[in-house]
Design a protein around this motif. Structure first.
Motif, mmCIF file in Angstrom:
data_model
loop_
_atom_site.group_PDB
_atom_site.id
_atom_site.type_symbol
_atom_site.label_atom_id
_atom_site.label_comp_id
_atom_site.label_asym_id
_atom_site.label_seq_id
_atom_site.Cartn_x
_atom_site.Cartn_y
_atom_site.Cartn_z
ATOM 1 N N UNK A 252 0.824 -1.210 0.000
ATOM 2 C CA UNK A 252 0.000 0.000 0.000
ATOM 3 C C UNK A 252 0.857 1.260 0.000
ATOM 4 N N UNK A 253 1.998 1.222 0.699
ATOM 5 C CA UNK A 253 2.903 2.388 0.673
ATOM 6 C C UNK A 253 3.343 2.688 -0.756
ATOM 7 N N UNK A 254 3.741 1.627 -1.473
ATOM 8 C CA UNK A 254 4.191 1.809 -2.853
ATOM 9 C C UNK A 254 3.037 2.305 -3.723
ATOM 10 N N UNK A 255 1.842 1.695 -3.530
ATOM 11 C CA UNK A 255 0.686 2.093 -4.341
ATOM 12 C C UNK A 255 0.294 3.540 -4.068
ATOM 13 N N UNK A 256 0.266 3.934 -2.790
ATOM 14 C CA UNK A 256 -0.123 5.297 -2.426
ATOM 15 C C UNK A 256 0.856 6.304 -3.015
ATOM 16 N N UNK A 257 2.149 5.968 -2.955
ATOM 17 C CA UNK A 257 3.156 6.868 -3.532
ATOM 18 C C UNK A 257 2.933 7.041 -5.036
ATOM 19 N N UNK A 258 2.649 5.927 -5.734
ATOM 20 C CA UNK A 258 2.379 6.016 -7.167
ATOM 21 C C UNK A 258 1.115 6.791 -7.472
ATOM 22 N N UNK A 259 0.072 6.573 -6.642
ATOM 23 C CA UNK A 259 -1.185 7.288 -6.854
ATOM 24 C C UNK A 259 -1.013 8.792 -6.652
ATOM 25 N N UNK A 260 -0.241 9.154 -5.639
ATOM 26 C CA UNK A 260 -0.020 10.575 -5.387
ATOM 27 C C UNK A 260 0.730 11.220 -6.553
ATOM 28 N N UNK A 261 1.662 10.467 -7.130
ATOM 29 C CA UNK A 261 2.375 10.990 -8.300
ATOM 30 C C UNK A 261 1.413 11.180 -9.469
ATOM 31 N N UNK A 262 0.517 10.191 -9.640
ATOM 32 C CA UNK A 262 -0.486 10.295 -10.709
ATOM 33 C C UNK A 262 -1.388 11.496 -10.490
ATOM 34 N N UNK A 263 -1.839 11.680 -9.250
ATOM 35 C CA UNK A 263 -2.741 12.788 -8.934
ATOM 36 C C UNK A 263 -2.064 14.126 -9.202
ATOM 37 N N UNK A 264 -0.797 14.250 -8.794
ATOM 38 C CA UNK A 264 -0.086 15.510 -9.018
ATOM 39 C C UNK A 264 0.053 15.795 -10.515
ATOM 40 N N UNK A 265 0.383 14.725 -11.279
ATOM 41 C CA UNK A 265 0.498 14.910 -12.726
ATOM 42 C C UNK A 265 -0.827 15.285 -13.365
ATOM 43 N N UNK A 266 -1.906 14.595 -12.923
ATOM 44 C CA UNK A 266 -3.228 14.892 -13.471
ATOM 45 C C UNK A 266 -3.731 16.259 -13.017
ATOM 46 N N UNK A 267 -3.324 16.684 -11.808
ATOM 47 C CA UNK A 267 -3.720 18.015 -11.333
ATOM 48 C C UNK A 267 -3.193 19.086 -12.288
ATOM 49 N N UNK A 268 -1.952 18.904 -12.699
ATOM 50 C CA UNK A 268 -1.374 19.867 -13.638
ATOM 51 C C UNK A 268 -2.128 19.843 -14.958
ATOM 52 N N UNK A 269 -2.475 18.627 -15.411
ATOM 53 C CA UNK A 269 -3.238 18.504 -16.653
ATOM 54 C C UNK A 269 -4.630 19.105 -16.498
ATOM 55 N N UNK A 270 -5.261 18.848 -15.336
ATOM 56 C CA UNK A 270 -6.587 19.409 -15.069
ATOM 57 C C UNK A 270 -6.545 20.931 -15.040
ATOM 58 N N UNK A 271 -5.507 21.473 -14.403
ATOM 59 C CA UNK A 271 -5.390 22.939 -14.327
ATOM 60 C C UNK A 271 -5.258 23.532 -15.721
ATOM 61 N N UNK A 272 -4.499 22.855 -16.579
ATOM 62 C CA UNK A 272 -4.358 23.327 -17.959
ATOM 63 C C UNK A 272 -5.694 23.278 -18.690
ATOM 64 N N UNK A 273 -6.428 22.172 -18.496
ATOM 65 C CA UNK A 273 -7.732 22.022 -19.160
ATOM 66 C C UNK A 273 -8.717 23.081 -18.674
ATOM 67 N N UNK A 274 -8.768 23.300 -17.350
ATOM 68 C CA UNK A 274 -9.707 24.288 -16.801
ATOM 69 C C UNK A 274 -9.353 25.684 -17.308
ATOM 70 N N UNK A 275 -8.072 26.010 -17.333
ATOM 71 C CA UNK A 275 -7.656 27.335 -17.815
ATOM 72 C C UNK A 275 -8.039 27.513 -19.283
ATOM 73 N N UNK A 276 -7.822 26.465 -20.076
ATOM 74 C CA UNK A 276 -8.174 26.538 -21.503
ATOM 75 C C UNK A 276 -9.688 26.677 -21.673
#
Length: 638
Positions: free
Chosen positions: A467-491
């Motif tokens: 779960x530690x490994x999975x949570x770390x990977x999920x948090x990385x995914x969320x941070x990456x998607x947050x940046x993508x989401x912010x770009x989409x919302x701004x556009x």
């Protein structure tokens, strides 16, 4: 016309009172205008549509509360479904859903209607069902663990006369900024499936980690002795130490027995210990076999269920792609037979196949696919829950199996000693050695009793690390998607603002700021909009600005498939707050032109008493021109 998804289109509205229909009209894609005199019931119809789609409404107008039910036929991503809700002044009313048209529902049995509650619980809510039909994610904002509902989405799709003109959202009780922000960003196209799944999973994984950690601490507190760590390494070392001591003691017993035998003592051997030990071994072997059989059976069921879930996922993907295939077949024409290459005569049979000339209705195909999507999604959820139960049971059986095997190994060693050196009436030394052997045997059995605990702790430790490994990977995914989401919302916000500016510049010369509009900014959480930094205008201009924003949101989504906006708008404010006829009619014509030129199919439903003459045509209007004498709802007493 192309259809971007999600997409909502009202196809037909019926209102029932005392067993009879008091309203029944069909709607079309594009601009729909309900027209009539003031106070003739137009706003009541708008409320009915909002309520029928799942909106929260309990403060009904006088004529509306006389009615019993709203029946709404809608196209969800092109598939027809019929919604039915009872009219009541009580909040949280459920919804009945039939996967097909109103006509088809009349011929169907009651068992083909599904009743969905307002709030989620043991059964899916109607919001969950509608989101599933539209392909919208069930977004949950972590701060309050509250999920977005269809009512909260409709707050940006319905402009009613009672809402404050300076607010973007239709107000609701217990409103908060984070809800508005989440809804706005969702409709702008944020919260991709990857982001949403990671967001939900990280919450679940954190809970699973906390549970595993708490279980591990509880087991250590309950079973740890003398500060010894209950690890696999400690268990194996302790077991090996006691086994070595026991083996040494048994060797001494064997040597002493041999000396006694050669000294020709006449002691008689007792086989009681052998028999008891043998019975214990047989019992443990049967238990081990039974546990292994249960584990193998559950593993097989889990593997079969996984294949079934994968098959359901594949079916759901294929069903969601079926619309495009159906639409392609509608436009496919054959000039030559694909089998014999003979020319094919054209025909004038409307709705018929271009090859076999048999009539068919693609709506029925889409309705069937909608039923399958709902059923397969339900089966998938049930299978996932069963998988979780099987996994829990397998872990329990494995712990029991580990304990049983440890006891069996000790019993086997004891039996071998008993066979090699059966109990006899010994002298004092022999009795002392036997007591030592018995003590060591009990210590080994005590350790065997902890085998299940040690196995469980090892499993928990592995689970926590996974779960530690999975949570770390999920948090990385969320941070990456947050940046993508912010770009989409701004556009998306830029696209919306650009269209708002065009609406403002196309307004009649009534507000200088509108004519000179350069920038439009809006904030979902603050529920406000500004033009060139200014948020305060005359009442009619505030109405025009709000209407322009809601229309721009819809039309920006109709030009860009990345939005999650359902390309639908319900507007009862085109003449609100003293809006003059020419200004309202100019806005109506803008709505018509933007809707007509949009890339994606869309629907805008408005109500007005001052319709633009150019738009007073059957292709745009819905129903009659209503008056005080001929209102929208035709009760028998009228």
């Amino acid at each position: 016309m192309t259809m971007f998804k999600p997409n909502i289109r009202v196809e037909r509205l019926q209102v029932a009172a005392r067993g009879a229909l008091v309203y029944d009209e069909r709607f079309h894609a594009g601009l729909n205008i309900i027209r009539g005199e003031n106070s003739s019931g137009k706003s009541t119809l708008m409320d009915f549509i909002f309520y029928g789609l799942g909106g929260d409404l309990s403060d009904w107008r006088e004529s509306a509360i006389r009615c019993d039910a709203v029946i709404l036929q809608v196209a969800l991503n092109g598939r027809s479904a019929t919604f039915s809700r009872d009219i009541s002044d009580q909040v949280g009313r459920p919804m009945r859903i039939f996967l097909g048209t109103i006509e088809e529902s009349l011929a169907a049995g009651q068992e083909e209607w599904q009743v969905y509650p307002y709030a989620r619980g043991a059964k899916d809510s109607f919001s969950q069902a509608i989101f599933r039909f539209l392909g919208l994610p069930e977004v949950q904002y972590a701060e309050t663990e509250t999920k977005i509902t269809i009512n909260q989405v409709l707050r940006l799709l319905y402009a009613d006369q009672l809402s404050p003109v300076e607010k973007l959202f239709r107000p609701q009780r217990f409103d908060d900024a984070i809800t508005r922000q989440t809804v706005g960003e969702l409709l702008c196209g944020a919260f991709s499936a990857k982001y949403y799944n990671a967001q939900i999973r990280v919450g679940q994984a954190n809970k699973e980690f906390d549970i595993a950690e708490a279980q591990m601490k509880a087991l250590i507190r309950s079973h740890s002795r003398d500060g010894n760590p209950l690890t696999v390494e400690w268990f194996e070392a302790e077991t090996a130490s006691y086994n070595d001591q026991l083996e040494d003691t048994n060797n001494q017993i064997a040597e002493l027995e041999e000396r006694i035998f050669h000294s020709q003592f006449e002691d008689r051997l007792s086989l009681n210990d052998q028999e008891e030990t043998y019975r214990n071994i047989v019992t443990l072997q049967a238990r081990i076999a039974r546990l292994q059989e249960e584990i193998d059976s559950l593993e097989l069921e889990r593997a079969d269920s996984l294949q079934f879930i994968n098959a359901l996922d594949e079916k759901l993907t294929q069903l969601n792609q079926s619309d495009a295939v159906i639409d392609e077949f509608k436009t496919l024409e054959y000039e030559f037979c694909p089998a014999c290459l003979a020319p094919i005569d054209k025909h004038d049979v409307e709705g018929a196949c271009g090859l076999c000339k048999m009539a068919y209705d693609p709506r029925e195909t889409k309705a069937r696919s909608l039923k399958f999507i709902n059923e397969f999604a339900r089966q998938r959820q049930e299978s996932l829950e069963l998988q979780e139960e099987r996994s829990t049971e397998i872990e329990r059986l494995r712990e029991d199996l580990a304990t049983s095997r440890a006891l069996w190994e000790q019993a086997s060693r004891h039996y071998q000693v008993a066979v090699r050196s059966p109990t006899t009436e010994l002298r004092l030394r022999l009795r002392e050695l036997n007591r030592s052997a018995g003590y060591l045997q009990r210590k080994i059995e005590d350790l065997a009793g902890k085998a299940g605990i040690v196995e469980q702790l090892a499993t928990l430790s592995k689970t926590m690390e996974r779960l530690r490994i999975e949570i770390s990977g999920l948090k990385s995914t969320i941070e990456g998607e947050k940046a993508s989401n912010a770009t989409q919302v701004a556009r998306a916000k830029t696209a919306i603002a650009d269209i708002v500016v065009k609406f403002l510049k196309s307004d009649l010369a009534r507000q200088n700021t509108f004519q000179n509009a350069e920038t439009v900014t809006f904030e979902f959480d603050a529920d406000r909009i500004a033009v060139n930094g200014d948020s305060f205008f005359s009442a009619s201009s505030m109405v025009y600005l709000k209407n322009s924003f809601l229309a721009a949101f819809c039309f920006a989504a109709a030009q860009d498939a990345s939005f999650n906006h359902p390309r639908f708008l319900l507007m009862d404010t085109v003449e609100d707050k003293g809006m003059e006829p020419l200004r309202s009619q100019n806005f109506q014509k803008l709505l018509f032109e933007y809707s007509r030129r949009a890339v994606s199919e869309n629907q805008i439903i408005i109500a007005t008493s001052m319709i633009a003459p150019e738009l007073d045509v059957p292709e745009v209007t819905v129903g009659d021109f209503y008056t005080h004498d001929r209102r929208t709802l035709t009760f028998e007493s009228q």
